[in-house]
Scaffold this motif. Structure first.
Motif, short mmCIF file in Angstrom:
data_model
loop_
_atom_site.label_atom_id
_atom_site.label_comp_id
_atom_site.label_asym_id
_atom_site.label_seq_id
_atom_site.Cartn_x
_atom_site.Cartn_y
_atom_site.Cartn_z
N SER A 36 0.84 -1.20 0.00
CA SER A 36 0.00 0.00 0.00
C SER A 36 0.87 1.25 0.00
O SER A 36 2.05 1.22 0.36
CB SER A 36 -0.91 0.02 1.23
OG SER A 36 -1.77 -1.09 1.23
N ASP A 37 0.27 2.34 -0.40
CA ASP A 37 0.86 3.66 -0.20
C ASP A 37 -0.27 4.63 0.09
O ASP A 37 -1.44 4.27 0.07
CB ASP A 37 1.70 4.11 -1.41
CG ASP A 37 0.91 4.05 -2.71
OD1 ASP A 37 -0.23 4.54 -2.74
OD2 ASP A 37 1.44 3.49 -3.69
N GLN A 38 0.09 5.88 0.38
CA GLN A 38 -0.91 6.85 0.79
C GLN A 38 -1.92 7.15 -0.32
O GLN A 38 -3.09 7.43 -0.04
CB GLN A 38 -0.22 8.15 1.22
CG GLN A 38 0.64 7.99 2.46
CD GLN A 38 -0.18 7.57 3.66
OE1 GLN A 38 -1.27 8.08 3.89
NE2 GLN A 38 0.33 6.64 4.44
N SER A 39 -1.50 7.07 -1.56
CA SER A 39 -2.41 7.37 -2.66
C SER A 39 -3.20 6.15 -3.12
O SER A 39 -4.22 6.29 -3.77
CB SER A 39 -1.61 7.93 -3.85
OG SER A 39 -0.65 6.98 -4.30
N ARG A 40 -2.72 4.95 -2.75
CA ARG A 40 -3.39 3.73 -3.20
C ARG A 40 -3.38 2.69 -2.09
O ARG A 40 -2.60 1.75 -2.11
CB ARG A 40 -2.67 3.19 -4.45
CG ARG A 40 -3.38 2.00 -5.12
CD ARG A 40 -2.55 1.50 -6.29
NE ARG A 40 -1.19 1.17 -5.88
CZ ARG A 40 -0.84 0.00 -5.34
NH1 ARG A 40 -1.74 -0.93 -5.12
NH2 ARG A 40 0.42 -0.22 -5.01
N ALA A 239 3.05 9.26 6.44
CA ALA A 239 2.47 10.13 5.41
C ALA A 239 3.40 11.30 5.11
O ALA A 239 4.08 11.81 5.98
CB ALA A 239 1.11 10.63 5.87
#
Length: 239
Positions: A36-40, A239
């Motif tokens: 995961s990442d903050q945008s996805r 983040a």
């Protein structure tokens, strides 16, 4: 009879403490595993906790039939709770005074309530040695899911904020949900975290008095909430 002897030899509460520590330490690895990442954010971020909650609920439904029983000394030491009219009047007056003070000084009053709940928790452990392991498991389920903080690479960056909110960290998840319900920004709901943490401790002490099966069910609930809150806090930190 043999099953009861086996259940009495199983260190249930130490196992719960160890599970809380393991869950907390593996939070960063779990987040990385979901890719995961903050945008996805990955769907696994909610699917795995949901599956864990369902499994815990199924286990709790089976608890009444498991051969877990309190020791006779514990049953003998447990006294029924009685409230006199005077006590009820004092409690009512206390609530009537607390509500307007909470509206005017939410952070200060909630901090006092939280500190008082921890003091009562310590006093409960001192007065009831037979419940100390269950109380330690309660404290572990509230705090140990945040064990990843100890090994966090940028601990010095989050340390000032961590010192301020550490007492309310077990209630990050319910505080976030309630702050959205009240239309309040999460970062401004620190007072709510303190109050909910005090509430968790009070209910936990009550459950411990009611017996091991209710205690185990409540510990699983607390560990689930703290773990999801810890995951959310980790996502905020990176983040």
């Amino acid at each position: 009879m043999e099953s009861h002897k086996l259940a009495s030899r199983i260190p249930i509460f130490p196992l719960i403490i160890a599970a809380s520590l393991l869950v907390g330490w593996l939070i960063p690895e779990f987040y990385a595993w979901t890719d995961s990442d903050q945008s996805r954010p990955s769907p696994l971020l909610w699917k795995v906790p949901l599956g864990s909650a369902i499994a815990s609920a199924a286990f709790c439904m089976a608890l009444p039939w498991l051969p877990i029983s309190p020791q006779p000394s514990i049953d003998a030491s447990r006294q029924p709770m009685r409230f006199s009219v005077r006590t009820l009047l004092i409690l009512t007056a206390g609530v009537a005074i607390t509500i307007p003070l909470l509206a005017k000084f939410p952070l200060a009053l909630s901090g006092i309530v939280c500190a008082g709940s921890f003091a009562y928790f310590v006093a409960f452990c001192v007065r009831n040695p037979q419940h100390r392991m269950a109380a330690a498991a309660l404290f572990g389920c509230m705090i140990l899911p945040y064990a990843w903080v100890v090994g966090y690479d940028e601990l010095d960056r989050i340390l000032p904020a961590l010192v301020v909110v550490i007492a309310g960290m077990p209630a990050v998840l319910p505080a976030a949900l309630l702050s959205q319900l009240f239309g309040q920004h999460f970062l401004e709901s620190q007072w709510l975290m303190f109050l909910l943490t005090a509430f968790e401790l009070a209910i936990g002490i009550w459950m411990i008095r009611l017996g091991p099966k209710r205690t185990i069910a409540y510990l699983l609930l607390v560990m689930q909430m703290s773990a999801v809150g810890s995951l959310g806090f980790y996502m905020m930190c990176i983040a």
